[in-house]
Design a protein around this motif. Structure first.
Motif, PDB file in Angstrom:
ATOM      1  N   ARG A  79       0.877  -1.166   0.139  1.00  0.00           N
ATOM      2  CA  ARG A  79      -0.055   0.058  -0.005  1.00  0.00           C
ATOM      3  C   ARG A  79       0.846   1.295   0.012  1.00  0.00           C
ATOM      4  N   ALA A  80       1.930   1.172   0.884  1.00  0.00           N
ATOM      5  CA  ALA A  80       2.757   2.503   0.931  1.00  0.00           C
ATOM      6  C   ALA A  80       3.690   2.783  -0.475  1.00  0.00           C
ATOM      7  N   ARG A  84       2.572   1.960  -3.459  1.00  0.00           N
ATOM      8  CA  ARG A  84       1.397   2.369  -4.449  1.00  0.00           C
ATOM      9  C   ARG A  84       0.984   3.654  -4.144  1.00  0.00           C
ATOM     10  N   ARG A  85       1.132   4.053  -2.873  1.00  0.00           N
ATOM     11  CA  ARG A  85       0.632   5.551  -2.457  1.00  0.00           C
ATOM     12  C   ARG A  85       1.652   6.246  -2.892  1.00  0.00           C
ATOM     13  N   GLY A 125       1.830   7.154  -6.232  1.00  0.00           N
ATOM     14  CA  GLY A 125       0.476   7.997  -6.727  1.00  0.00           C
ATOM     15  C   GLY A 125      -0.430   7.300  -7.590  1.00  0.00           C
ATOM     16  N   THR A 126      -0.339   6.131  -7.400  1.00  0.00           N
ATOM     17  CA  THR A 126      -1.195   5.006  -8.456  1.00  0.00           C
ATOM     18  C   THR A 126      -2.289   4.613  -7.809  1.00  0.00           C
ATOM     19  N   THR A 127      -3.306   4.348  -8.453  1.00  0.00           N
ATOM     20  CA  THR A 127      -4.581   3.872  -7.566  1.00  0.00           C
ATOM     21  C   THR A 127      -4.810   2.457  -8.131  1.00  0.00           C
ATOM     22  N   SER A 145      -6.666  -5.235  -3.515  1.00  0.00           N
ATOM     23  CA  SER A 145      -6.978  -4.498  -2.356  1.00  0.00           C
ATOM     24  C   SER A 145      -6.866  -5.485  -1.024  1.00  0.00           C
ATOM     25  N   GLU A 153      -3.268  -5.884   0.177  1.00  0.00           N
ATOM     26  CA  GLU A 153      -2.612  -4.636   0.802  1.00  0.00           C
ATOM     27  C   GLU A 153      -3.461  -4.536   2.286  1.00  0.00           C
ATOM     28  N   HIS A 164       6.515  -1.705  -9.113  1.00  0.00           N
ATOM     29  CA  HIS A 164       7.060  -0.595  -8.189  1.00  0.00           C
ATOM     30  C   HIS A 164       8.385  -0.326  -8.420  1.00  0.00           C
TER      31      HIS A 164
END
Length: 192
Positions: A17-18, A20-21, A24-26, A42, A45, A63
């Protein structure tokens, strides 16, 4: 599965999750990039799904991180390289890497001029780089005959006929990088 493995796997979700965020990716964008569904991402994560290698590989690629970093795997073994010099074709060769394949690093000590093997130009596939640590080096590359001293480096296409040796009465020490083709050509006795 032991407690350490459980801890590693439990940390994957928040780390995914970290990452991806931070990019700035959904979830939808990451799903399109990896071929995994947004629902699967989901659940990974949130820790509701245990990651498999088939899921982690495309995520690591997306990533831009090594797989070990992705799962925060504990380090394995002793990272030190135990230097074991080998004498081959009049040279002293000290391997500085221990993994198989890819670019390899060696410290090579060339005997003093006059005690070195005869100048015989060679060619092979690949590219080579060397840095002179000590001494003076005679470097023949095609029609060029060069002298390099400590602190100088050379990079060349190994398909061009070449030869490297000490330029004077002292040994020459080089740090050399080359791939499998160069390793076979330089570190194996050549029969001509």
């Amino acid at each position: 599965m032991n407690g350490a493995e459980e801890d590693v796997l439990a940390g994957v979700g928040p780390h995914l999750r970290a990452l991806r965020r931070a990019r700035g990716t959904t979830l939808a964008d990451l799903a399109a990039e990896t071929g995994l569904t947004a629902s699967t991402l989901s659940r990974l994560e949130n820790g509701k799904l245990r990651p498999t290698l088939e899921q982690l590989l495309p995520l690591a690629r997306a990533h831009g991180v090594p797989l070990d970093d992705l799962v925060a795997a504990p380090s394995t073994g002793d990272p030190r390289i135990h230097l074991r010099p080998v004498r081959r074709s009049g040279l002293t060769v000290v391997p500085l890497t221990r993994r198989a394949g890819g670019v390899q690093a060696y410290k090579v000590v060339y005997p003093p001029a006059g005690r070195a093997p005869t100048l015989r130009l060679q060619t092979h596939e690949g590219y080579e780089w060397f840095y002179v640590l000590n001494g003076r080096v005679r470097f023949v590359l095609g029609e060029r005959d060069l002298l390099l001293g400590a602190g100088e480096a050379a990079e060349f296409d190994t398909r061009v006929p070449h030869w490297i040796g000490s330029a004077d009465s002292r040994p020459a020490e080089l740090l050399t990088l080359f791939g499998p083709q160069g390793e076979r050509a330089h570190l194996s006795p050549a029969e001509h």
